[in-house]
Design an enzyme around this catalytic site. Structure first.
Site, PDB file in Angstrom:
ATOM      1  N   CYS A 127      54.559  46.013  83.192  1.00 55.77           N
ATOM      2  CA  CYS A 127      54.018  47.228  84.118  1.00 55.77           C
ATOM      3  C   CYS A 127      54.534  47.044  85.372  1.00 55.77           C
ATOM      4  O   CYS A 127      55.202  47.953  85.934  1.00 55.77           O
ATOM      5  CB  CYS A 127      52.484  46.630  84.174  1.00 55.77           C
ATOM      6  SG  CYS A 127      51.586  47.368  82.687  1.00 55.77           S
ATOM      7  N   HIS A 187      47.072  52.684  77.921  1.00 53.74           N
ATOM      8  CA  HIS A 187      47.094  51.026  77.929  1.00 53.74           C
ATOM      9  C   HIS A 187      45.767  50.707  77.626  1.00 53.74           C
ATOM     10  O   HIS A 187      44.827  51.483  77.839  1.00 53.74           O
ATOM     11  CB  HIS A 187      47.281  50.470  79.411  1.00 53.74           C
ATOM     12  CG  HIS A 187      47.373  49.302  79.646  1.00 53.74           C
ATOM     13  ND1 HIS A 187      46.320  48.350  79.462  1.00 53.74           N
ATOM     14  CD2 HIS A 187      48.397  48.313  80.367  1.00 53.74           C
ATOM     15  CE1 HIS A 187      46.834  47.094  79.626  1.00 53.74           C
ATOM     16  NE2 HIS A 187      47.722  47.170  80.198  1.00 53.74           N
ATOM     17  N   SER A 229      46.325  47.160  86.321  1.00 50.31           N
ATOM     18  CA  SER A 229      46.041  47.290  84.712  1.00 50.31           C
ATOM     19  C   SER A 229      44.327  47.375  84.661  1.00 50.31           C
ATOM     20  O   SER A 229      43.924  46.189  84.892  1.00 50.31           O
ATOM     21  CB  SER A 229      46.512  46.555  83.599  1.00 50.31           C
ATOM     22  OG  SER A 229      48.028  46.929  83.763  1.00 50.31           O
ATOM     23  N   HIS A 262      49.732  48.745  91.046  1.00 50.18           N
ATOM     24  CA  HIS A 262      50.092  47.880  90.237  1.00 50.18           C
ATOM     25  C   HIS A 262      51.235  47.278  90.906  1.00 50.18           C
ATOM     26  O   HIS A 262      52.452  46.502  90.178  1.00 50.18           O
ATOM     27  CB  HIS A 262      50.392  47.778  88.845  1.00 50.18           C
ATOM     28  CG  HIS A 262      50.131  46.598  87.925  1.00 50.18           C
ATOM     29  ND1 HIS A 262      50.042  46.509  86.536  1.00 50.18           N
ATOM     30  CD2 HIS A 262      49.761  45.387  88.358  1.00 50.18           C
ATOM     31  CE1 HIS A 262      49.625  45.430  86.115  1.00 50.18           C
ATOM     32  NE2 HIS A 262      49.652  44.724  87.185  1.00 50.18           N
ATOM     33  N   ASP A 278      56.345  53.858  81.311  1.00 48.87           N
ATOM     34  CA  ASP A 278      56.456  52.684  81.962  1.00 48.87           C
ATOM     35  C   ASP A 278      57.482  51.609  80.855  1.00 48.87           C
ATOM     36  O   ASP A 278      58.166  50.873  81.429  1.00 48.87           O
ATOM     37  CB  ASP A 278      55.523  51.950  82.766  1.00 48.87           C
ATOM     38  CG  ASP A 278      54.288  51.531  81.720  1.00 48.87           C
ATOM     39  OD1 ASP A 278      54.263  51.790  80.729  1.00 48.87           O
ATOM     40  OD2 ASP A 278      53.592  50.481  82.268  1.00 48.87           O
ATOM     41  N   ASN A 279      56.846  51.793  79.736  1.00 50.42           N
ATOM     42  CA  ASN A 279      57.475  50.777  78.769  1.00 50.42           C
ATOM     43  C   ASN A 279      56.894  51.306  77.328  1.00 50.42           C
ATOM     44  O   ASN A 279      56.010  52.029  77.238  1.00 50.42           O
ATOM     45  CB  ASN A 279      57.099  49.303  78.896  1.00 50.42           C
ATOM     46  CG  ASN A 279      55.694  49.064  79.327  1.00 50.42           C
ATOM     47  OD1 ASN A 279      55.418  48.645  80.412  1.00 50.42           O
ATOM     48  ND2 ASN A 279      54.881  49.322  78.183  1.00 50.42           N
ATOM     49  N   ARG A 311      57.130  49.486  87.422  1.00 57.59           N
ATOM     50  CA  ARG A 311      56.910  50.573  88.403  1.00 57.59           C
ATOM     51  C   ARG A 311      57.532  50.461  89.772  1.00 57.59           C
ATOM     52  O   ARG A 311      57.968  51.264  90.565  1.00 57.59           O
ATOM     53  CB  ARG A 311      55.268  50.388  88.656  1.00 57.59           C
ATOM     54  CG  ARG A 311      54.464  51.112  87.505  1.00 57.59           C
ATOM     55  CD  ARG A 311      53.089  50.406  87.454  1.00 57.59           C
ATOM     56  NE  ARG A 311      52.561  50.557  86.124  1.00 57.59           N
ATOM     57  CZ  ARG A 311      52.311  51.595  85.756  1.00 57.59           C
ATOM     58  NH1 ARG A 311      52.024  52.858  86.531  1.00 57.59           N
ATOM     59  NH2 ARG A 311      52.057  51.777  84.302  1.00 57.59           N
ATOM     60  N   ASP A 346      51.253  55.069  80.970  1.00 60.02           N
ATOM     61  CA  ASP A 346      51.109  53.594  80.636  1.00 60.02           C
ATOM     62  C   ASP A 346      51.257  53.198  79.290  1.00 60.02           C
ATOM     63  O   ASP A 346      50.226  53.575  78.461  1.00 60.02           O
ATOM     64  CB  ASP A 346      49.942  52.914  81.410  1.00 60.02           C
ATOM     65  CG  ASP A 346      50.215  51.612  81.658  1.00 60.02           C
ATOM     66  OD1 ASP A 346      50.738  50.789  80.972  1.00 60.02           O
ATOM     67  OD2 ASP A 346      49.494  51.074  82.731  1.00 60.02           O
ATOM     68  N   ASP A 347      52.286  52.563  78.756  1.00 60.52           N
ATOM     69  CA  ASP A 347      52.446  51.920  77.509  1.00 60.52           C
ATOM     70  C   ASP A 347      52.561  53.029  76.468  1.00 60.52           C
ATOM     71  O   ASP A 347      52.158  52.740  75.377  1.00 60.52           O
ATOM     72  CB  ASP A 347      51.046  51.051  76.995  1.00 60.52           C
ATOM     73  CG  ASP A 347      50.999  49.602  77.737  1.00 60.52           C
ATOM     74  OD1 ASP A 347      52.016  49.479  78.407  1.00 60.52           O
ATOM     75  OD2 ASP A 347      50.027  49.103  77.392  1.00 60.52           O
ATOM     76  N   LYS A 397      56.342  46.667  73.893  1.00 65.02           N
ATOM     77  CA  LYS A 397      56.219  46.228  75.121  1.00 65.02           C
ATOM     78  C   LYS A 397      56.529  44.760  75.348  1.00 65.02           C
ATOM     79  O   LYS A 397      56.177  44.037  74.498  1.00 65.02           O
ATOM     80  CB  LYS A 397      54.671  46.664  75.604  1.00 65.02           C
ATOM     81  CG  LYS A 397      54.314  46.100  76.761  1.00 65.02           C
ATOM     82  CD  LYS A 397      53.158  46.321  77.256  1.00 65.02           C
ATOM     83  CE  LYS A 397      52.485  45.708  78.507  1.00 65.02           C
ATOM     84  NZ  LYS A 397      51.073  46.436  78.930  1.00 65.02           N
ATOM     85  N   LYS A 443      47.432  54.363  88.489  1.00 62.20           N
ATOM     86  CA  LYS A 443      47.503  53.067  88.548  1.00 62.20           C
ATOM     87  C   LYS A 443      48.761  52.536  89.689  1.00 62.20           C
ATOM     88  O   LYS A 443      49.969  53.105  89.168  1.00 62.20           O
ATOM     89  CB  LYS A 443      47.953  52.579  87.250  1.00 62.20           C
ATOM     90  CG  LYS A 443      48.253  50.951  86.907  1.00 62.20           C
ATOM     91  CD  LYS A 443      48.392  50.779  85.605  1.00 62.20           C
ATOM     92  CE  LYS A 443      49.222  49.525  85.397  1.00 62.20           C
ATOM     93  NZ  LYS A 443      49.470  49.223  84.127  1.00 62.20           N
TER      94      LYS A 443
END
Length: 484
Positions: free
Chosen positions: A82, A229, A160, A137, A281-282, A86, A42-43, A302, A135
């Site tokens: 996010c 994240h 998140s 989401h 994811d980004n 996903r 994540d991130d 992001k 996660k």
């Protein structure tokens, strides 16, 4: 007569033995279907691994994974936020095709539609055990949780982990308590940063248990780790271990987690028959400063349609199948994982249209193939903000997020950002100008016309809110049944 009778018995016996051996061979072949482990961080920015240029700390297990596999340098998340991202990796679709956008909040009334076939469902139909730890989401109502989307096991957080009462922005302090989810039930509350520090290690332990439990049949293990994240937190053995601050501590623990999974695969004799994919994811949430990662020199981060929002690390390893020690610069996306994995595993594709493109031959080392040439940069609900063909990227005039010219935050507190900056139309050559700084439209009118044609095809198919066009082939997100 007796000789003829014995001959018949021998023939019959041979037939039986042949059937038995054939059945055993087929069974062995079925058992040799590859396991799949998918890390979705994540991130994590393009520049956050030492094999991608990170400085002052190391990610040795991921570096070794790159040595033993292929490192991809032109790999894009489907959307730079996010929930949308996903949805894309699990369905093989642009997120706006399946009605998903943004980051769903707690108690969302929508989620990933149950009519969408996820990678887990497709592999489960092929006989795979399926597990997700991390996660989700994609809707926190029980209607939309992982067990309803093809997963046999789930342990993790529903959205998140900054969507909780301790969010640093006090204007959003009305978030409900955050709980771990086991299956489809809430369990222990995550109350403090000390609790959050156990997230990564708890997920890793469950992953190792899943591998041991399912070592005798093919499995799909999806590991969407919530870190890095914000809010950042590391478990006690990793706090201060990197000597480079909390962000590096968190990356060190994530790298350790990857190492633990790879080690367990080897311990269980599964190493040579497991496809392992690591990606993000980004890009990084840059206004968090020292609690954010690095875009590796790409523009923005992001929540933007520039390369810093979409370009992410990707490392893939499968000994003897995926070329070791290789760097691949071909344009690929997270959407392409689904069709590639199902082909490798002998599973079927979804019934509905998808946007992913399989690249098995490229994965196995054939550099002559060029699976993907185009990419659409959608953001917000359904805004087409840019299109790409090969090295050329045409950015359309649009309101968007920018971090530039603003002092980032520090120690977990976010700095300011501008959400509705007016970006002008511009053409970039990403081979010569990966930082997207020099508009070359006037020099390349033919390229602009070609990309405009691509954009028009996208608007007919998926729509464009910037032009008030709905598109012909979008599907709806799932909605909670109010009458249940």
């Amino acid at each position: 007569m007796l000789g003829r009778h014995l001959y018949s018995i021998l023939i019959a016996g041979c037939v039986v033995l042949t059937c038995l051996f054939t059945g055993a061979y087929i069974s062995k072949q079925a058992d040799s279907r590859p396991n799949v482990v998918l890390f979705f961080i994540d991130d994590l920015g393009y520049g956050d691994l030492s094999s991608y240029g990170a400085m002052s700390y190391r990610t040795p297990h991921l570096d070794q994974m790159a040595v033993e596999g292929t490192r991809f340098t032109n790999f894009l998340a489907a959307q730079a936020v996010c929930s949308a991202s996903r949805a894309a990796i699990l369905t093989g679709c642009y997120p706006n095709r399946v009605g998903m956008s943004g980051a769903l909040g707690p108690n969302s009334r929508i989620g990933l539609n149950l009519q969408e076939e996820t990678l887990a469902e497709l592999l489960k139909a092929r006989g795979y055990a399926t597990g997700i730890f991390g996660k989700w989401h994609l809707g926190d109502d029980s209607t939309f949780l992982p067990l309803q989307h093809g997963f046999d096991e789930y342990f993790g957080v529903p959205y998140s982990h900054d969507m909780w009462p301790l969010h640093p922005n006090q204007a959003q302090a009305n978030y409900p308590p955050l709980f771990w989810i086991e299956g489809s039930q809430r369990t222990k509350e995550i109350k403090t940063l000390e609790d959050a520090g156990e997230i990564t290690s708890a997920i890793t332990e469950r992953a190792l248990s899943f591998i041991r439990k399912h070592k005798k049949k093919p499995f799909f293990l999806y590991l969407p780790y919530p870190m890095p994240h914000v809010p950042l937190a590391a478990s006690t053995p990793f706090r201060g271990k990197s000597k480079q601050g909390l962000f590096a501590d968190v990356l060190t623990e994530l790298d350790w987690s990857v190492g633990q999974v790879l080690q367990e695969l080897k311990k269980q004799g599964l190493d040579k028959n497991t496809l392992v994919i690591f990606t993000s994811d980004n890009g990084p949430w840059l206004n968090y400063g020292d609690h954010a990662g690095s875009s590796g020199g790409f523009r923005e981060g992001k929540g933007t349609s520039f390369e810093g929002g979409h370009r992410v690390p990707c490392i893939i390893r499968w000994p003897g199948v995926v070329t070791a020690g290789r760097v691949c610069n071909k344009l690929l996306t997270t959407m392409d994982i689904l069709p590639t994995v199902v082909k490798l595993c002998g599973a079927g594709l979804p019934k509905n249209k998808i946007d992913g493109i399989e690249w098995v031959d490229l994965l196995k080392g054939n550099e002559q193939v060029n699976p993907r040439e185009n990419f659409l940069y959608y953001y917000r609900r359904n805004s087409l903000e840019a299109v790409r063909k090969g090295d050329w990227k045409l950015v359309f005039a649009h309101p968007g997020r920018t971090y530039e010219g603003l002092l980032p935050g520090k120690d977990g507190q976010p700095g300011p950002l501008t959400e509705n900056f007016s970006f002008p139309t511009a053409l970039y050559n990403l081979r010569r100008d990966p930082g997207e700084r020099y508009d070359v439209r006037e020099q390349n009118p033919g390229i602009v016309a070609e990309l405009e044609k691509l954009a028009e095809e996208a608007r007919q198919d998926l729509g464009d809110d910037l032009q008030n066009r709905p598109g012909n082939n979008r599907r709806q997100a799932g909605v909670i049944d109010e009458n249940r």
